[in-house]
Write a protein that holds these residues in place. Structure first.
Motif, PDB file in Angstrom:
ATOM      1  N   PHE A  34      -4.692  -4.668   0.773  1.00 15.32           N
ATOM      2  CA  PHE A  34      -4.271  -4.030  -0.478  1.00 15.32           C
ATOM      3  C   PHE A  34      -4.544  -2.524  -0.482  1.00 15.32           C
ATOM      4  CE2 PHE A  34      -4.177  -2.686  -4.799  1.00 15.32           C
ATOM      5  CZ  PHE A  34      -3.080  -3.349  -5.320  1.00 15.32           C
ATOM      6  N   PRO A  35      -5.803  -2.101  -0.270  1.00 16.01           N
ATOM      7  CA  PRO A  35      -6.024  -0.643  -0.239  1.00 16.01           C
ATOM      8  C   PRO A  35      -5.257   0.050   0.888  1.00 16.01           C
ATOM      9  CG  PRO A  35      -8.042  -1.835   0.302  1.00 16.01           C
ATOM     10  CD  PRO A  35      -7.067  -2.832  -0.204  1.00 16.01           C
ATOM     11  N   PHE A  36      -5.052  -0.649   1.995  1.00 13.08           N
ATOM     12  CA  PHE A  36      -4.280  -0.051   3.082  1.00 13.08           C
ATOM     13  C   PHE A  36      -2.843   0.221   2.619  1.00 13.08           C
ATOM     14  CE2 PHE A  36      -1.511  -0.528   6.840  1.00 13.08           C
ATOM     15  CZ  PHE A  36      -1.970   0.562   7.560  1.00 13.08           C
ATOM     16  N   TYR A  79     -12.200   2.253  -2.800  1.00  9.98           N
ATOM     17  CA  TYR A  79     -12.282   0.966  -2.098  1.00  9.98           C
ATOM     18  C   TYR A  79     -13.408   0.960  -1.085  1.00  9.98           C
ATOM     19  CZ  TYR A  79      -7.745  -0.167  -4.070  1.00  9.98           C
ATOM     20  OH  TYR A  79      -6.721  -0.432  -4.918  1.00  9.98           O
ATOM     21  N   GLU A  89      -1.840   0.450  -0.397  1.00 10.43           N
ATOM     22  CA  GLU A  89      -1.854   1.422  -1.487  1.00 10.43           C
ATOM     23  C   GLU A  89      -1.948   2.854  -0.959  1.00 10.43           C
ATOM     24  OE1 GLU A  89      -5.018   1.207  -4.410  1.00 10.43           O
ATOM     25  OE2 GLU A  89      -3.553   1.633  -5.970  1.00 10.43           O
ATOM     26  N   SER A  90      -2.771   3.061   0.062  1.00 11.79           N
ATOM     27  CA  SER A  90      -2.885   4.433   0.566  1.00 11.79           C
ATOM     28  C   SER A  90      -1.601   4.869   1.270  1.00 11.79           C
ATOM     29  CB  SER A  90      -4.115   4.615   1.445  1.00 11.79           C
ATOM     30  OG  SER A  90      -4.366   3.488   2.219  1.00 11.79           O
ATOM     31  N   ILE A  91      -0.945   3.941   1.971  1.00 12.81           N
ATOM     32  CA  ILE A  91       0.350   4.286   2.582  1.00 12.81           C
ATOM     33  C   ILE A  91       1.377   4.572   1.487  1.00 12.81           C
ATOM     34  CG2 ILE A  91       2.233   3.461   4.086  1.00 12.81           C
ATOM     35  CD1 ILE A  91      -0.299   3.885   5.641  1.00 12.81           C
ATOM     36  N   ILE A  98      -1.936  14.007  -7.539  1.00 10.33           N
ATOM     37  CA  ILE A  98      -0.992  13.457  -6.554  1.00 10.33           C
ATOM     38  C   ILE A  98       0.199  14.405  -6.376  1.00 10.33           C
ATOM     39  CG2 ILE A  98       0.337  11.433  -5.833  1.00 10.33           C
ATOM     40  CD1 ILE A  98      -1.365   9.764  -7.745  1.00 10.33           C
ATOM     41  N   ARG A 115      -7.657   8.112  -1.318  1.00 10.15           N
ATOM     42  CA  ARG A 115      -7.290   6.836  -1.938  1.00 10.15           C
ATOM     43  C   ARG A 115      -8.367   5.769  -1.695  1.00 10.15           C
ATOM     44  NH1 ARG A 115      -5.414   4.544  -6.259  1.00 10.15           N
ATOM     45  NH2 ARG A 115      -7.511   3.774  -5.946  1.00 10.15           N
ATOM     46  N   TRP A 116      -9.025   5.841  -0.522  1.00 15.08           N
ATOM     47  CA  TRP A 116     -10.003   4.810  -0.159  1.00 15.08           C
ATOM     48  C   TRP A 116     -11.356   4.998  -0.837  1.00 15.08           C
ATOM     49  CZ3 TRP A 116     -10.082   0.326   2.907  1.00 15.08           C
ATOM     50  CH2 TRP A 116      -8.831  -0.033   3.438  1.00 15.08           C
ATOM     51  N   VAL A 133       0.792   5.794  -1.546  1.00 16.66           N
ATOM     52  CA  VAL A 133       0.534   7.122  -2.118  1.00 16.66           C
ATOM     53  C   VAL A 133       1.026   8.216  -1.168  1.00 16.66           C
ATOM     54  CG1 VAL A 133      -1.265   8.740  -2.852  1.00 16.66           C
ATOM     55  CG2 VAL A 133      -1.418   6.354  -3.521  1.00 16.66           C
ATOM     56  N   TYR A 140     -14.728  -2.112   0.585  1.00 14.00           N
ATOM     57  CA  TYR A 140     -13.902  -2.845   1.540  1.00 14.00           C
ATOM     58  C   TYR A 140     -14.320  -2.519   2.969  1.00 14.00           C
ATOM     59  CZ  TYR A 140     -10.449  -4.650  -1.763  1.00 14.00           C
ATOM     60  OH  TYR A 140      -9.816  -5.334  -2.750  1.00 14.00           O
ATOM     61  N   THR A 147      -7.762  -8.994   0.634  1.00 14.63           N
ATOM     62  CA  THR A 147      -8.278  -8.357   1.852  1.00 14.63           C
ATOM     63  C   THR A 147      -8.092  -6.838   1.785  1.00 14.63           C
ATOM     64  OG1 THR A 147      -6.136  -8.472   2.935  1.00 14.63           O
ATOM     65  CG2 THR A 147      -7.593 -10.369   3.245  1.00 14.63           C
ATOM     66  N   SER A 148      -8.475  -6.167   2.857  1.00 21.31           N
ATOM     67  CA  SER A 148      -8.278  -4.706   2.941  1.00 21.31           C
ATOM     68  C   SER A 148      -6.803  -4.338   3.031  1.00 21.31           C
ATOM     69  CB  SER A 148      -8.973  -4.125   4.170  1.00 21.31           C
ATOM     70  OG  SER A 148     -10.236  -4.648   4.313  1.00 21.31           O
ATOM     71  N   ALA A 171      -5.650  12.657   2.474  1.00 23.77           N
ATOM     72  CA  ALA A 171      -4.987  11.880   1.421  1.00 23.77           C
ATOM     73  C   ALA A 171      -5.378  10.403   1.503  1.00 23.77           C
ATOM     74  CB  ALA A 171      -3.479  12.036   1.510  1.00 23.77           C
ATOM     75  N   MET A 172      -5.436   9.864   2.738  1.00 25.43           N
ATOM     76  CA  MET A 172      -5.818   8.457   2.919  1.00 25.43           C
ATOM     77  C   MET A 172      -7.245   8.233   2.417  1.00 25.43           C
ATOM     78  SD  MET A 172      -3.481   6.535   4.427  1.00 25.43           S
ATOM     79  CE  MET A 172      -3.980   5.365   5.681  1.00 25.43           C
TER      80      MET A 172
END
Lengths: 175, 164
Positions: free
Chosen positions: B27-29, A167, B31-33, A40, A163-164, B35, A170, B24-25, A159-160
């Motif tokens: 959380f990862p959304f 996930y 989280e990525s913002i 990071i 992180r995904w 980071v 999802y 729902t999504s 970067a996005m």
């Protein structure tokens, strides 16, 4: 996922590279979060270098810095950060190769990362040709702006997507 | 500390919005913002810190760099705080007793104090070393400390997910 891609995972699975990565991840205390933080911090340098440069070219940030001077100054930091991220990332990649090479989001990450690197390399190499290359005429300046816009989008998506990766379900297995 | 085990934190977890984010999504959304903006906070502060240390961007004055970069750090910090709170409320009771989370908050506080000290106690003499490549030892210590503390915030933040 294309077969050539998933077969890289199969190839690495069970190899001595995987054994080495797993050994480090499992044996060294705190190694996973530490190496993730190094990764990071590399992303932070991407943000402070190429992303800031893109924002500068688009006229959105650091107005007092000259494009050519800034490029020359920040690019070495970027390439070192990417080298570092390649190493920090490979521990996780080699530790569980099938997890990554079967993960569509990892595929997305690479399809953003490779063009981002090539585009940034192109921009850097051209600016080395001649001092103030991208500012020498309006056609080049507009090209630089186009590159900056695409580059900005690509680096953010890298970067996005990174992180995904964790996930993936999802997106691909909606509840 | 009794306040850390108070039922209040569980109540937060049971807010409808906490359930909505956690399941729902969103959380990862978030989280990525988080980071992305955290990296922008550190990336922009890093550039100022390296200048304070006399290691990079020496041709620019400290005031010019600060003026142009600190607003990005602050803007990104605000977004990181909002997205961070969004994630926090989904597991509030676990977070407040999570040692990594406690470290993160303590390090954030120290980083904030370091910045305040610089801003109110040191920055008023900036004209003396504004344009010189080498800065006074005190300024170097503050720049180095800032790098160290923000890296620590990141490490502790990343560690939160390994404990929860």
């Amino acid at each position: 996922m294309p077969e050539f891609f998933t077969s890289i995972g199969t190839l690495l699975d069970g190899s001595f590279l995987q054994a080495g990565a797993l050994w480090a991840l499992r044996t060294i205390p705190g190694f996973p979060p530490i190496i993730q933080t190094v990764h990071i911090l590399g992303i932070a340098i991407v943000m402070g270098t190429v992303v800031m440069l893109d924002l500068r070219i688009l006229g959105l940030a650091v107005p007092s810095q000259k494009i050519s001077e800034m490029t020359k100054r920040v690019m070495p930091w970027l390439w070192w950060a990417l080298a570092s991220n390649f190493i920090s990332g490979s521990f996780f990649l080699l530790g569980r190769p099938n997890r990554y090479f079967n993960n569509p989001i990892f595929g997305w990450k690479l399809s953003f990362l490779i063009p981002a690197i090539l585009l940034t390399l192109f921009f850097h190499l051209m600016s080395k040709q001649q001092d103030g290359y991208w500012e020498s005429n309006s056609k080049r300046l507009w090209t630089a702006r186009g590159i900056a816009l695409v580059s900005l989008g690509l680096w953010i998506m890298v970067a996005m997507a990174g992180r995904w990766i964790a996930y993936v379900e999802y997106i691909y297995y909606p509840a | 500390m009794q306040i850390l085990t108070a039922p209040f934190w569980i109540d937060i977890e049971n807010w409808p919005i906490s359930w909505e984010i956690g399941g729902t999504s969103w959380f990862p959304f978030l989280e990525s913002i988080h980071v992305l903006t955290a990296a922008l906070v550190v990336g922009s502060i890093l550039m100022v810190d390296l200048r304070l240390l006399g290691l990079a961007a020496k041709r620019y004055s400290v005031t010019t760099l600060s003026k142009e970069l600190v607003p990005w750090s602050i803007g990104a910090f605000v977004i990181a705080t909002i997205t961070g709170l969004g994630m926090f409320i989904t597991r509030a009771a676990s977070h407040v007793v999570n040692p990594a989370f406690q470290w993160k908050m303590a390090l954030l506080l120290l980083a904030g104090i370091n910045m305040m000290y610089f801003h109110f106690r040191v920055y008023n003499q900036v004209e003396r070393w504004n344009s010189t490549a080498s800065t006074p030892t005190q300024v170097k210590i503050i720049g180095g400390l800032s790098l160290f503390l923000w890296s620590g915030v990141m490490l502790a933040g990343r560690w939160v997910g390994h404990i929860i």
